[in-house]
Design an enzyme around this catalytic site. Structure first.
Site, mmCIF file in Angstrom:
data_model
loop_
_atom_site.group_PDB
_atom_site.id
_atom_site.type_symbol
_atom_site.label_atom_id
_atom_site.label_comp_id
_atom_site.label_asym_id
_atom_site.label_seq_id
_atom_site.Cartn_x
_atom_site.Cartn_y
_atom_site.Cartn_z
ATOM 1 N N GLU A 179 -11.321 -105.301 -4.346
ATOM 2 C CA GLU A 179 -10.625 -104.030 -4.626
ATOM 3 C C GLU A 179 -10.552 -103.720 -6.127
ATOM 4 O O GLU A 179 -9.472 -103.444 -6.663
ATOM 5 C CB GLU A 179 -9.219 -104.048 -4.006
ATOM 6 C CG GLU A 179 -9.243 -104.053 -2.501
ATOM 7 C CD GLU A 179 -7.885 -103.824 -1.830
ATOM 8 O OE1 GLU A 179 -6.847 -103.862 -2.520
ATOM 9 O OE2 GLU A 179 -7.871 -103.614 -0.605
ATOM 10 N N GLU A 298 -11.530 -105.595 5.092
ATOM 11 C CA GLU A 298 -10.076 -105.609 5.321
ATOM 12 C C GLU A 298 -9.762 -104.412 6.215
ATOM 13 O O GLU A 298 -10.002 -103.267 5.829
ATOM 14 C CB GLU A 298 -9.278 -105.512 4.018
ATOM 15 C CG GLU A 298 -9.345 -106.786 3.187
ATOM 16 C CD GLU A 298 -8.396 -106.794 1.995
ATOM 17 O OE1 GLU A 298 -7.312 -106.184 2.076
ATOM 18 O OE2 GLU A 298 -8.763 -107.415 0.990
HETATM 19 O O1 AHR Z 1 -4.408 -107.932 2.840
HETATM 20 C C1 AHR Z 1 -3.395 -107.736 1.898
HETATM 21 C C2 AHR Z 1 -3.923 -107.149 0.610
HETATM 22 O O2 AHR Z 1 -4.404 -105.868 0.862
HETATM 23 C C3 AHR Z 1 -5.098 -107.840 -0.036
HETATM 24 O O3 AHR Z 1 -4.737 -108.902 -0.840
HETATM 25 C C4 AHR Z 1 -5.709 -106.749 -0.858
HETATM 26 O O4 AHR Z 1 -7.092 -106.922 -1.029
HETATM 27 C C5 AHR Z 1 -5.352 -105.488 -0.121
HETATM 28 O O5 AHR Z 1 -4.810 -104.535 -0.943
#
Ligand code: AHR
Length: 512
Positions: A179, A298
């Site tokens: 990210e 994610e």
């Molecule tokens: O999954 C929780 C968080 O969400 C992770 O650490 C990050 O990559 C995202 O913002």
């Protein structure tokens, strides 16, 4: 916004000619971050009644195996952008304790690369490693790759052998940071700077090991102000160097509007399709046939925001070890949205070749644990485990004619969404009814499938997640309150499948 009926009955045709692509098993990936109680008292709890000799909870290992997770992204997440991987190797009592700036916690480093690989061997999943491109650079990524994958004797491989693993770990999938578009990220960069860093790191890593596959960071959400231009700029720098671009997306019910929440998969669909379009436009401008795939590394439901828009999660103590963070408790409604997100990933099986449910244990997770106590399945466990087990072979589009509801973000949204998969032994069908108000029958024409395989099919498994209380949850006190039920009303007659889909329900069927 109000829900409208799914119609006198919804209808669809399961036609194998509407095939999308072979499903890449990596789509059923997970994600383990050093965050909250994910590692410590989640997967690792020496002294727990079920702990093995290495300190891993075997009750959790069994649940992760049942969940059916193909590959697991590690060790972050935001955590990785401040992580020194060397802290997690060598004798445990000599490892440094560090501050984790991402989650305002203390990291003891009792679990590092070797321990995590040993745990993965127990759960039967592959490793997907992320390198720190937040506070670190190409050199440290190369060190980790050499330590993990090199065969020839070097200072790093000698250390790996001394630490108990003479054989390379053979890690195939590598994420180039996490990210990096997010202002919250340690070492956050603009797209141009990140694209250059990712490109030179990818080139160097491939010089060391040309067999690896690399994921460049895409956007942290479709709502990011830089979404679109970020992907274009990053890929202009990296298209020759990487195989994937990532997508991250989290959804939640806001303002008590369950119907709007049930439209979340439309956002995921638009996200995926926009990124594919952008990647292909960069390829066209570069006059290359290269196709960049998506690693949706994610995705989940996450109650990140309060209704007033403020962020929900803060570590309250001063730098606690393994605090209770992001321990969302998931309802039936959450699990139905979650099942729809899985359907959407499969509908894009041609370009979504990897995905990671974020996360796995305790932290926005399908599996929960109590220190010294039991482990249990959240509602979201069921759509994941069933889809992972039943979705084999090739994904097939199943357009459904149904009623619709009106979403403030997406206009008219189909009440029913579906996808099928076909393999040598039969077919599986996944359906969601997104209407909050109306259930009803769905009639699916299976004759094209029967013609295709030259056999009649019958139902061998039916599973449905629905409840009179869409906010019902599983908890420590009531771990089995919510589960899936067989659908007695489902039948196949004369090549037509009929099944009732209650309002707010997710269904998986197996035809053999
Ligand atoms: O999954 C929780 C968080 O969400 C992770 O650490 C990050 O990559 C995202 O913002």
């Amino acid at each position: 916004m109000s829900g409208r009926p799914i119609g006198d009955g919804a209808s669809a045709r399961l036609d194998p000619h509407n095939d999308i692509a072979d499903i890449d098993r990596r789509v059923f990936g997970g994600f383990v971050e050093h965050l909250g109680r994910h590692i410590y008292s989640g997967i690792f709890e020496p002294g727990h009644p079920t702990a093995d000799a290495a300190g891993f909870r075997t009750d959790v290992i069994e649940l992760v195996r049942e969940l059916g997770v193909s590959s697991i992204r590690y060790p972050g997440g935001n955590f990785v952008s401040g992580y020194r991987w060397e802290d997690g190797i060598g004798p445990v009592d000599e490892r440094p304790t560090r501050l984790d700036l991402a989650w305002h916690s203390t990291e003891t480093n009792e679990v590092g690369l070797h321990e995590f690989v040993a745990w993965l061997d127990r759960v039967g999943s592959d490793l997907m490693l992320a390198v720190n491109l937040g506070t670190r650079d190409t050199a440290e990524a190369l060190d980790l790759l050499e330590y993990a994958n090199a065969r020839v004797p070097t200072a790093w491989t000698a250390r790996r052998a001394a630490n108990g693993h003479p054989e390379p770990f053979g890690v195939k999938m590598w994420c180039l940071g996490n990210e990096m578009d997010g202002p919250w990220q340690l070492g956050h960069r603009n797209a141009d700077d990140y694209g250059k860093l990712a490109s030179r790191t990818a080139k160097a890593m491939r010089m060391l090991d040309p067999t690896i596959q690399l994921v460049a960071c895409g956007s942290s959400a479709r709502s990011m102000p830089t979404f679109g231009t970020w992907e274009r700029t990053v890929l202009e720098h990296t298209i020759d160097d990487v195989d994937f671009i990532s997508c991250h997306a989290y959804y939640q019910e806001q303002g008590g509007d369950a119907q709007e929440f049930l439209a979340s998969a439309v956002d995921m669909k638009m996200f995926i399709e926009s990124v594919i379009t952008t990647a292909d436009a960069v390829a066209a401008a570069r006059k290359t046939d290269k196709r960049i795939d998506i690693s949706f590394d994610e995705w989940n439901v996450w109650y990140l925001f309060n209704d007033d828009g403020t962020m929900n999660e803060k570590s309250e103590d001063e730098w606690p070890v393994a605090p209770r963070l992001l321990e969302d408790v998931y309802s039936v409604l959450d699990a139905v949205v979650f099942g729809d997100l899985l359907i959407t990933l499969l509908q894009h099986a041609d370009r979504v070749r990897s995905a990671s449910l974020a996360q796995l244990v305790n932290v926005i997770a399908p599996i929960m644990t109590e220190p010294g106590g039991p482990a249990w399945r959240q509602t979201t466990f069921f759509p994941f485990s069933l889809t992972s087990r039943l979705a084999q072979g090739r994904a097939v589009n199943v357009p459904v004619r149904s009623g619709s509801f009106s979403s403030s973000r997406f206009g008219d949204v189909d009440a029913v969404n579906a996808v099928a998969t076909i393999d040598a032994a039969g077919a599986s069908l996944f359906l969601v009814n997104r209407s909050t108000t109306e259930g009803g029958p769905v009639r699916i024409d299976l004759r094209p499938l029967q013609d295709f395989i030259e056999r009649t099919v019958s139902l061998s498994e039916t599973h449905q997640l629905a409840d009179d209380d869409i906010y019902a949850v599983n908890t420590l006190a009531h771990p089995d309150r919510v589960g899936v039920r067989a659908v007695d009303s489902a039948s196949v007659v004369d090549g037509f499948l009929e099944i009732d889909l209650p309002a707010v329900s997710w269904t998986a069927l197996r035809l053999e």
